[in-house]
Every structure is written in C-alpha cells, then in structure tokens.
Design a protein around this motif. Structure first.
Motif, short mmCIF file in Angstrom:
data_model
loop_
_atom_site.label_atom_id
_atom_site.label_comp_id
_atom_site.label_asym_id
_atom_site.label_seq_id
_atom_site.Cartn_x
_atom_site.Cartn_y
_atom_site.Cartn_z
N PHE A 99 0.82 -1.21 0.00
CA PHE A 99 0.00 0.00 0.00
C PHE A 99 0.86 1.27 0.00
O PHE A 99 0.53 2.24 -0.66
CB PHE A 99 -0.92 0.01 1.22
CG PHE A 99 -1.97 -1.06 1.20
CD1 PHE A 99 -3.20 -0.84 0.60
CD2 PHE A 99 -1.73 -2.30 1.78
CE1 PHE A 99 -4.18 -1.83 0.58
CE2 PHE A 99 -2.69 -3.30 1.76
CZ PHE A 99 -3.92 -3.07 1.16
N THR A 100 1.93 1.26 0.78
CA THR A 100 2.82 2.42 0.87
C THR A 100 4.15 1.97 1.45
O THR A 100 4.22 0.98 2.19
CB THR A 100 2.24 3.53 1.76
OG1 THR A 100 3.16 4.63 1.81
CG2 THR A 100 1.97 3.05 3.17
N THR A 101 5.20 2.69 1.11
CA THR A 101 6.52 2.42 1.72
C THR A 101 6.81 3.41 2.85
O THR A 101 7.85 3.33 3.48
CB THR A 101 7.63 2.51 0.67
OG1 THR A 101 7.60 3.81 0.06
CG2 THR A 101 7.46 1.43 -0.40
N HIS A 102 5.86 4.31 3.08
CA HIS A 102 6.07 5.33 4.12
C HIS A 102 5.61 4.75 5.46
O HIS A 102 4.56 5.11 5.99
CB HIS A 102 5.31 6.60 3.79
CG HIS A 102 6.01 7.83 4.27
ND1 HIS A 102 6.35 8.88 3.45
CD2 HIS A 102 6.48 8.16 5.49
CE1 HIS A 102 6.96 9.81 4.14
NE2 HIS A 102 7.06 9.40 5.39
N ILE A 103 6.43 3.85 6.00
CA ILE A 103 6.07 3.05 7.17
C ILE A 103 7.15 3.19 8.25
O ILE A 103 8.34 3.12 7.95
CB ILE A 103 5.95 1.56 6.80
CG1 ILE A 103 4.87 1.36 5.72
CG2 ILE A 103 5.63 0.70 8.02
CD1 ILE A 103 4.87 -0.04 5.13
N TYR A 104 6.72 3.39 9.48
CA TYR A 104 7.64 3.32 10.61
C TYR A 104 7.25 2.11 11.46
O TYR A 104 6.13 2.02 11.96
CB TYR A 104 7.58 4.61 11.46
CG TYR A 104 8.23 4.45 12.81
CD1 TYR A 104 9.54 4.00 12.92
CD2 TYR A 104 7.54 4.73 13.99
CE1 TYR A 104 10.15 3.83 14.15
CE2 TYR A 104 8.14 4.57 15.22
CZ TYR A 104 9.44 4.11 15.29
OH TYR A 104 10.03 3.94 16.51
N GLN A 105 8.18 1.17 11.61
CA GLN A 105 7.93 -0.03 12.41
C GLN A 105 8.10 0.31 13.88
O GLN A 105 9.19 0.53 14.36
CB GLN A 105 8.89 -1.16 12.02
CG GLN A 105 8.66 -2.43 12.83
CD GLN A 105 9.51 -3.59 12.36
OE1 GLN A 105 10.09 -3.55 11.27
NE2 GLN A 105 9.59 -4.65 13.17
N ALA A 106 7.00 0.33 14.62
CA ALA A 106 7.04 0.67 16.04
C ALA A 106 7.41 -0.52 16.89
O ALA A 106 8.01 -0.38 17.96
CB ALA A 106 5.70 1.24 16.49
#
Length: 369
Positions: A99-106
C-alpha cells in the motif's frame, strides 16, 4: 498545494502471538489459551499474551501462570515460538508495503503509516478496510487508528479491538477521549496513573482541566505534564520517519547482584542508581532517546525485558525515570532477582533534534539559543 493536515494510520495486530498460534494450530481457535509461561510454570512463568477468549476471564499479558490458572483452571498455555512470530511479522510489513513504503515499524506487531498522499485517490476508511482485508488473508486481524498525529492514531487504534477502525479528528477529542480513564493515555504507566489519582485526576477530562494544572505538575513534573497535554491536544508529531530507526542504537547499564534480591524497595534503589549512571551518559554525550527499557534476570537465569517508546526524542530525567519505574513495576513479580538493567534506545544526537516552536515552548527555546 501541500496539505497542512497529515493522515496517519496506526496499525496494531490484535493479540499477535495468539493469532500466530491459531494459524499454527487451528484447534486453538475454540479454546481458552495464553502464550508464554517460561520454564517454571508455577513460580515465575509469565504470560506473553492471552487470547480474546482468555481475556474474558481476566487473563492478560504480564500475569503469572499461577494467577492465570486461579482465574481459569482449564487454561491452555502454549510456549513462545519466536521464530514463527518473526516470520509473520515480516509478512505483516510486507503486506503493508503493497500500500505504501512510508512506514515506521514501532514494534514486531505495530506500525505507523503516513497515507496523506494516498488519500488523494482513496477514501481513508476504504483504505483501512482494504488493509484489514489484506492482512486477514494471512489470518492476521488488526485494529487501525486514523488521526492527524502519531499519538492520536495510536489512541484511536486502542479504542476498538479486535478488528476495529477508528477515525479520530481533533474536533472529536473532547467527546471521544476526555471521558476515558487517565491510565488509557499512551505514555502514562501504572505508577504515573497512581500518582495522578492521588490528586484526584481520574479521567482525561480531569487531566485537561486547567484548574488541575498545578496539582498535576506537582505529581508528575512539568515536562511530563506538557508532553501529555500537547499529545492530547493533537500538537505532537505527525512525522513518520522511515529510515532513522531501522538500526536502533542504545546505551545501557546493568548490574549482577552479589546475592539474589526479592525486596522491592531495595531493587528500586538499585534501579535508581543504574538509571542515574545511564542517564548521565545520555546527558554527557548530548544524546536524546526515544525508548526506555528495563531488564530483570531471576535466580533461574530467566531474563525479561520490557520497553516503552515515546513519539519524540527526549532526555528529560523525570519522564525517563518514571517510565523506567513503571516498567520495573510491570516486570517484577516478587521473585529473587540476580541482575537488573536499564537502557535507552533509538538514540540520536541532540544536534539532530529540531523542536517545533509553539506557544508552549517558545520562551524556553529563546533562552536556550
């Protein structure tokens, strides 16, 4: 024209470890079960998570196996399978990247997504449903919070579980968040909640009431007060940093005790000494952190670690110490402790931190420059 309001998703896999266990053994779907336990089931075994059927009996993560069996004697306990959890965590993030690569893995089972650009073409609610459906194809149920900041998205995802989708707008904060118990605020731990209750701060509405400001600051400190208040006003970060924390940095100290210790007060004195040593290094090297962790090892050499992350970097002593104290309280179960440690993770240089200028901090920033 550039958008002024971000659209942030917080996606939280529901009872992740339990979900993976049901994938591996479908018979568990109809059972009351929990994950964890360790090697000593009736003394120091601790649950990692509980299925939703188990939660109906008051069984929860962090509870000892002995306590869980008291609540439901027929409880099934399955051991942790960390390799399988890592495998399905990778599948989780692989799915989100479609869906998107703008991801921050919390964490292993939660992520923040900045979908501001995507919603030019997709309604946010429909997008969230599409993400849920994609994850359900892998038998990974998730709750999704949609809001203009990371903090509010996190709060929104907690409102409906399992499989909830919640949109939280700034105009809805008073009606949706204010009636909730103050302990529901992301970042306020058990001990901080107790301190707030001693000054009759029981709900978020109580916390946000200007008349209670001085009492709250006296109870938890000025920095913690303003940090939580700005979070709840929707004034905190809306920046999903994709790269900065892919390889977390950390500093820590730990001490192997000369003899096993099960006295809570003495252990907290030891905790304070180790914390001070670690925090001094943070300040000396002009660093900020975004996470705090506490580690305990018992006399059976079983090690437990618990971490708490913030939405922005800090070196504030009161905030970090109270968080470490909360983590200790969540970990300690009146057992002999052999080793205790404290650390800070997601480290950045102070010089890299750019604090947004607001009505609440401009005087301090002027003094510091």
């Amino acid at each position: 024209m550039k958008k002024t309001t971000k659209v942030i998703f917080h996606i939280d896999l529901n009872a992740f470890y339990a979900s993976v266990e049901m994938i591996l053994d479908p018979h568990l779907k109809e059972k009351v079960f929990a994950v964890g336990g360790g090697t000593n089931y009736f003394r120091s075994g601790v649950l990692t998570t509980a299925s939703y059927k188990a939660r109906k009996y008051g069984i929860r993560s962090g509870m000892t196996v002995f306590e869980a069996y008291q609540k439901y004697p027929n409880l099934i306990i399955v051991p942790n399978k960390r390799r399988e959890y890592q495998k399905y965590s990778k599948l989780f993030f692989k799915t989100l990247k479609t869906f998107t690569t703008h991801i921050y893995q919390a964490s292993i089972d939660e992520a923040y997504l900045d979908v501001t650009d995507i919603i030019d073409f997709e309604n946010p609610l429909l997008l969230a449903k599409a993400m849920q459906e994609a994850l359900l194809k892998h038998q990974l149920p998730a709750s999704i919070g949609i809001a203009p900041t990371l903090f509010l998205a996190k709060m929104a995802s907690d409102l409906k579980k399992p499989l909830g989708i919640t949109i939280l707008r700034k105009r809805d904060l008073k009606t949706v968040l204010y009636p909730l118990p103050v302990g529901e605020v992301h970042g306020i731990g058990v001990k901080t909640e107790e301190r707030l209750k001693t000054v009759n701060i029981n709900t978020i509405a109580d916390f946000m009431n200007p008349k209670n400001k001085e009492a709250i600051i006296k109870a938890i400190g000025e920095n913690a007060y303003w940090a939580s208040k700005n979070d709840l006003l929707g004034k905190s970060s809306d920046f999903v940093d994709v790269h900065k924390y892919e390889i977390p940095q950390s500093i820590s100290n730990e001490n192997t005790l000369s003899f096993d210790l099960d006295n809570r007060d003495l252990l907290k004195i030891e905790l304070a000494e180790i914390f001070n040593k670690t925090h001094q290094r943070l300040k000396k090297e002009k660093l900020l952190c975004r996470s705090v962790f506490v580690k305990l090892r018992n006399n059976l050499f079983e090690t437990k670690t618990k971490t708490k992350s913030f939405l922005k970097e800090t070196a504030d002593y009161e905030l970090l110490y109270h968080t470490a104290e909360d983590l200790f309280e969540e970990l300690f179960i009146e057992e002999p402790i052999r080793l205790i440690g404290v650390g800070f993770a997601n480290i950045i240089p102070l010089s890299d931190f750019k604090e947004e200028r607001t009505l609440f901090n401009y005087q301090r920033l002027d003094q510091e420059t």
